[in-house]
Design an enzyme around this catalytic site. Sequence first.
Site, short mmCIF file in Angstrom:
data_model
loop_
_atom_site.label_atom_id
_atom_site.label_comp_id
_atom_site.label_asym_id
_atom_site.label_seq_id
_atom_site.Cartn_x
_atom_site.Cartn_y
_atom_site.Cartn_z
N SER A 104 -15.78 35.45 -5.61
CA SER A 104 -14.37 35.14 -5.35
C SER A 104 -13.42 36.07 -6.09
O SER A 104 -12.30 36.31 -5.63
CB SER A 104 -14.07 33.70 -5.76
OG SER A 104 -14.38 33.47 -7.12
N ILE A 105 -13.84 36.62 -7.21
CA ILE A 105 -12.95 37.53 -7.95
C ILE A 105 -12.72 38.80 -7.16
O ILE A 105 -11.66 39.42 -7.24
CB ILE A 105 -13.52 37.83 -9.35
CG1 ILE A 105 -13.69 36.53 -10.14
CG2 ILE A 105 -12.60 38.77 -10.12
CD1 ILE A 105 -14.30 36.70 -11.53
#
Length: 329
Positions: A80-81
Amino acid sequence: KRRCKDDMTCSLSAVPLLFFFLPSILACLLPATLCCVLPSTSSLLLPPSCEVDMASTSTPVQNVEVTLSRPKFFLLLGDSITQLSSSPDGGWGATLADTYIRKADVVNKGFSGYTTRSMRFALKRVLESAGVPTAFKPDFATIFLGANDAALPGRSSGQHVPVEEYKENLRYIAEQVKAIHADVKLIFITPPPIDEVAFLETERKKWGVVADTPSRTNPIAGQYAAACEEVAEGMSAPCLNLHRDMQSPASSPLFAYIEKVVEPSWQSYLNDGLHLSRAGNAFVANALLGLIEVAYPDLRPDRLPLFLPPFPLIDHDKGEEAFADPALK
């Protein structure tokens, strides 16, 4: 001479003219160092001493190196980063894409919640969705995984991946990318630090987790960061150690590149204890661009040609032939 019947009316009618000419008057009266703060719009006439930051007044187009071949291909693999890095609100991936506009195509393949185990199993589909290897072969790739692997075992997320498996998965992912293009330039990125207090609050409020301790801790994240560095070193690839550099930026080998975006508290790089804030995205973008300059200077944006010619250099008499890829002739 015609006189105004109403002096007040005459005074008011002169106001618009005054405001229209005021910028030009001020430009003439103020020192050159001050005049440059005026808006550089076409409606204002600025003296020559003011530099207007416009493309038409930058580097002459005849000095621009141009290519008709396909631009470089940059692939961002992660969780997700990485997925969130395409945010137009200062995401590090968006910054990378903007920095390399018309120099390289930056493709974001970040998947929220994924671990190295998830990415290993999904890698074939992930690469296919990016046109790899049938249409494209990556010239540069980031592998940014581990924040989810570092989740504590036995917690509800079920994301924990043991460190040894984590390392093996990282190697596998990198080797698969290199198998597609042996000359691909890789950069590993470690998990960032964990703000345990903020992340526990996030788990409670956002995900309804009932617990007294967070499912991730900063020391464990540090173990996975060290493991990532170990894999990178074993593959002779550079590694951006966010866990170390965010907490101790002054000792970072990239300090010259991140100095301007260093915050007093490393916790401010995270917006929920885990994911990057705007300041954290700026940190990653500056550090990554700095590492590219150090490790792969040939990939610096100023060393890559511009894809397709600037408009003034287009030979419209040639039609489509003016844009033909010489490699395909």
